[in-house]
Design an enzyme around this catalytic site. Structure first.
Site, PDB file in Angstrom:
ATOM      1  NE  ARG A 161       2.873  -6.442  -6.387  1.00 26.49           N
ATOM      2  CZ  ARG A 161       3.381  -5.281  -5.767  1.00 26.49           C
ATOM      3  NH1 ARG A 161       4.190  -5.415  -4.893  1.00 26.49           N
ATOM      4  NH2 ARG A 161       2.530  -4.424  -5.980  1.00 26.49           N
ATOM      5  CG  ASP A 217       2.070   5.304   0.857  1.00 28.26           C
ATOM      6  OD1 ASP A 217       1.181   5.674   0.342  1.00 28.26           O
ATOM      7  OD2 ASP A 217       2.574   4.315   1.182  1.00 28.26           O
ATOM      8  CD  GLU A 316      -3.356   1.194   3.812  1.00 28.70           C
ATOM      9  OE1 GLU A 316      -3.385   0.057   3.640  1.00 28.70           O
ATOM     10  OE2 GLU A 316      -2.847   2.136   3.205  1.00 28.70           O
TER      11      GLU A 316
END
Length: 318
Positions: A161, A217, A316
């Site tokens: 990252r 997702d 979520e």
């Protein structure tokens, strides 16, 4: 998901084409070449295999006869003309951000497609995410190298990252003579890919930047499924099954399973549909209220009185 800066084309009757940038947007008189697929014996016999440049896919499949034509996207697929000769292609692949089921399979398919379908012979890996561009050491990727990687988890390229310094990345791309960059990434890295494209455009380089969305997702318009989504739904079943076992062993037991998805409820919805044990599924796109007649609390009371236990799945962002 964030995509490369959109190019909006307006047409008659409310027609809107949301397109992605192309090399010919900033390189005038860009030459084209016949797609080598037409000489591939495995594909040349397929009628109408190539996609017409005017083919589009509507965002909303169901419309009324008096409504505007709405937003469209270019149909994906091989075109009869391409912008790179296979012998001139020097491609690289990089994976960034978190891990996702199917990453190695995607890497393998890119390499094998370039080699076997298009006749490209130079594909290299960028090791460890964007930081790998700062190293001059690159490892060639061939069909032999990637032959069995789909059986392994994670990514053979490594990932990280951050580490995004646009100038240094594009300097490396230019120095190594890379002209096709395949970036497999999530939302944040897609933004990085957009910035890399803008710098390449500013320099006028003949380099294609391809962003391959990496999200479990399934929150990508138009495509049926993003890779990793089925695995996420399958794993969610274990949590739902465990919640059901717990709930059934207590009087008025309630099992609550919260599933990821940001503001998208696909994992929660599909996992609930696949399970016979979920009594209530709450997702962001379907509005609900807790208290009062017809609210969630009333339904919980009714379900517990009727069955003695229940399982609730919550997306979520719900």
């Amino acid at each position: 998901m964030h995509s490369l800066n959109k190019k909006i084309v307006m047409g008659d009757d409310g027609y809107v084409l949301e397109d992605v940038p192309h090399l010919f947007d900033y390189i005038p008189n860009l030459p084209t070449y016949p797609n080598s697929l037409q000489d591939n014996p495995s594909y040349s016999v397929v009628n109408q295999y190539f996609v017409d440049e005017d083919d589009t896919v509507p965002q909303n499949i169901v419309v009324r006869k008096n409504t505007p034509r709405g937003i469209h996207f270019h149909r994906a697929g091989p075109c009869q003309k391409v912008y790179f000769k296979p012998e001139d292609v020097n491609a690289c692949i990089v994976t960034c951000g978190g891990l996702c089921p199917g990453l190695n399979t995607v890497i393998k398919e890119i390499v094998c497609s370039l080699y076997h379908m298009y006749g490209v012979s130079r594909v290299v890996e960028i090791d460890g995410g964007y930081r790998g561009f700062y190293s001059k050491n690159t490892i060639p990727l061939t069909p032999k190298v990637v032959n069995d990687i789909h059986k392994r988890s994670g990514t053979i390229l490594g990932t990280s990252r951050g580490g995004h310094v646009t100038k240094k990345i594009v300097d490396s791309i230019q120095h190594q003579g890379i002209n096709q960059v395949y970036i497999i990434e999530g939302d944040g890295t897609q933004r990085g890919a957009a910035v890399i494209y803008e710098e390449i455009k500013r320099r006028g380089l003949n380099v294609a930047v391809v962003g391959i969305p990496k999200t479990i997702d399934n929150d990508i318009p138009v495509i049926d499924k993003s890779f990793g989504f089925d695995s996420a739904v399958e794993e969610a079943q274990h949590a739902i099954n465990a919640a059901h076992v717990e709930a059934t062993n207590f009087e008025n037991g309630i099992g609550v399973v919260k599933l990821m998805g940001w503001d998208s409820g696909f994992i929660a919805m599909y996992a609930s549909l696949a399970s016979r044990d979920v009594d209530c599924c709450l997702i962001p796109k379907s509005h609900f209220y807790l208290e009062g007649r017809g609210g969630v609390f009333e339904y919980i009371q009714h379900r517990l009185k009727e069955n003695g236990h229940m399982v609730i799945v919550i997306a979520e962002d719900a």
